[in-house]
Scaffold this motif. Structure first.
Motif, PDB file in Angstrom:
ATOM      1  N   ILE A 128       0.784  -1.377  -0.061  1.00  0.00           N
ATOM      2  CA  ILE A 128      -0.031   0.028   0.033  1.00  0.00           C
ATOM      3  C   ILE A 128       0.884   1.179   0.026  1.00  0.00           C
ATOM      4  N   VAL A 129       1.840   1.291   0.808  1.00  0.00           N
ATOM      5  CA  VAL A 129       2.512   2.433   0.935  1.00  0.00           C
ATOM      6  C   VAL A 129       3.443   2.734  -0.257  1.00  0.00           C
ATOM      7  N   SER A 130       3.973   1.722  -0.959  1.00  0.00           N
ATOM      8  CA  SER A 130       4.980   1.811  -1.831  1.00  0.00           C
ATOM      9  C   SER A 130       4.294   1.879  -3.406  1.00  0.00           C
ATOM     10  N   SER A 131       3.077   1.579  -3.471  1.00  0.00           N
ATOM     11  CA  SER A 131       2.482   1.593  -4.845  1.00  0.00           C
ATOM     12  C   SER A 131       2.181   3.129  -5.213  1.00  0.00           C
ATOM     13  N   PRO A 132       2.239   3.266  -6.624  1.00  0.00           N
ATOM     14  CA  PRO A 132       2.129   4.807  -7.100  1.00  0.00           C
ATOM     15  C   PRO A 132       0.800   4.999  -6.995  1.00  0.00           C
ATOM     16  N   GLU A 133      -0.342   4.264  -6.833  1.00  0.00           N
ATOM     17  CA  GLU A 133      -1.558   4.744  -6.823  1.00  0.00           C
ATOM     18  C   GLU A 133      -1.755   5.131  -5.304  1.00  0.00           C
ATOM     19  N   ALA A 134      -1.072   4.868  -4.233  1.00  0.00           N
ATOM     20  CA  ALA A 134      -1.108   5.088  -2.818  1.00  0.00           C
ATOM     21  C   ALA A 134      -0.604   6.475  -3.023  1.00  0.00           C
ATOM     22  N   LYS A 135       0.483   6.755  -3.547  1.00  0.00           N
ATOM     23  CA  LYS A 135       0.865   8.225  -3.522  1.00  0.00           C
ATOM     24  C   LYS A 135       0.099   9.068  -4.148  1.00  0.00           C
ATOM     25  N   ARG A 136      -0.542   8.836  -5.176  1.00  0.00           N
ATOM     26  CA  ARG A 136      -1.530   9.736  -5.789  1.00  0.00           C
ATOM     27  C   ARG A 136      -2.583   9.948  -5.110  1.00  0.00           C
ATOM     28  N   LEU A 137      -2.986   8.821  -4.396  1.00  0.00           N
ATOM     29  CA  LEU A 137      -4.184   8.883  -3.294  1.00  0.00           C
ATOM     30  C   LEU A 137      -3.663   9.883  -1.890  1.00  0.00           C
ATOM     31  N   GLU A 139      -1.726  12.177  -2.101  1.00  0.00           N
ATOM     32  CA  GLU A 139      -1.560  13.719  -2.483  1.00  0.00           C
ATOM     33  C   GLU A 139      -2.993  14.097  -2.740  1.00  0.00           C
ATOM     34  N   MET A 140      -4.076  13.385  -3.329  1.00  0.00           N
ATOM     35  CA  MET A 140      -5.351  13.772  -3.366  1.00  0.00           C
ATOM     36  C   MET A 140      -6.022  14.163  -2.087  1.00  0.00           C
ATOM     37  N   ARG A 143      -4.624  17.306  -0.758  1.00  0.00           N
ATOM     38  CA  ARG A 143      -5.116  18.614  -1.464  1.00  0.00           C
ATOM     39  C   ARG A 143      -6.575  18.930  -0.957  1.00  0.00           C
ATOM     40  N   LEU A 144      -7.399  17.748  -0.840  1.00  0.00           N
ATOM     41  CA  LEU A 144      -8.587  17.852   0.116  1.00  0.00           C
ATOM     42  C   LEU A 144      -8.637  18.369   1.088  1.00  0.00           C
ATOM     43  N   GLU A 145      -7.935  18.213   1.935  1.00  0.00           N
ATOM     44  CA  GLU A 145      -7.576  18.607   3.303  1.00  0.00           C
ATOM     45  C   GLU A 145      -7.327  20.014   3.283  1.00  0.00           C
ATOM     46  N   SER A 146      -6.782  20.394   2.271  1.00  0.00           N
ATOM     47  CA  SER A 146      -6.120  21.880   2.201  1.00  0.00           C
ATOM     48  C   SER A 146      -7.338  22.680   1.754  1.00  0.00           C
TER      49      SER A 146
END
Length: 158
Positions: A128-137, A139-140, A143-146
C-alpha cells in the motif's frame, strides 16, 4: 615386534597371554583361529588312557576345559585398554547429537512459523505504501484537506 620392525607374526597364544599378563605387547591382536594346535599330554597307564581321553574330550565339549585354562592363565592386564579402543558405537552414543539436531530443527520450525504469520500484514502495508496509486491517493487527500480547511474555519466561526 618390540622394536617396531614388523607388523605381524606367528606366536603361541599361551606365550602371548603370558605377555599380556605382564602388560607387554598390548598393541598385538589375535587374528583368526590357530592354524595348528599341538596338544601336549601326560603318559598314563593303558588302563586309564581311554577313560582320561573320554573325560578330556567331554570337558572340552562342555567348555569346562576352557574355564580351567582361563583360571591358570595370568590375568590379562591389557584387556581393559583393548575393550575401550574397540568399543562399537550404538544408538545410545548418538542420542546427544540427535537431540541437538532435533532442537535446532524445532527452533528453525518455530522461527519460520513466526515469520510466515507476520509476513502477510507486512506485505499488505508495504504494497500500500509503496504503490504509485497510494502516493497519488495520498496527494489527493492532502489537497482535499487543504481545500476543506478554510471551510472548516468558516463553520467553526459561525
Amino acid at each position: 615386534m618390540a622394536a617396531g620392525e614388523c607388523q605381524g607374526g606367528i606366536m603361541s597364544y599361551w606365550l602371548l597371554r603370558e605377555h599380556w599378563g605382564q602388560a607387554q605387547f598390548c598393541n598385538l591382536t589375535v587374528v583368526g583361529l590357530p592354524i595348528i594346535s599341538l596338544p601336549s599330554g601326560y603318559y598314563v597307564s593303558e588302563d586309564f588312557a581311554k577313560v582320561a581321553s573320554f573325560a578330556l574330550a567331554r570337558m572340552k565339549a562342555d567348555a569346562v576345559w576352557q574355564h580351567v585354562e582361563e583360571s591358570f592363565l595370568p590375568q590379562d592386564k591389557c584387556d581393559l585398554d583393548r575393550e575401550m579402543e574397540s568399543e562399537q558405537l550404538n544408538y545410545q552414543h548418538f542420542l546427544g547429537c540427535v537431540g541437538c539436531l532435533f532442537l535446532a530443527f524445532l527452533a528453525a520450525f518455530v522461527l519460520k512459523a513466526c515469520e510466515i504469520s507476520k509476513k502477510p500484514a507486512e506485505m499488505v502495508m508495504h504494497s500500500i505504501v509503496s504503490s504509485p496509486e497510494a502516493k497519488r491517493l495520498s496527494e489527493m487527500i492532502s489537497r482535499l484537506e487543504s481545500r476543506l480547511e478554510p471551510l472548516g474555519r468558516e463553520s467553526a466561526g459561525d
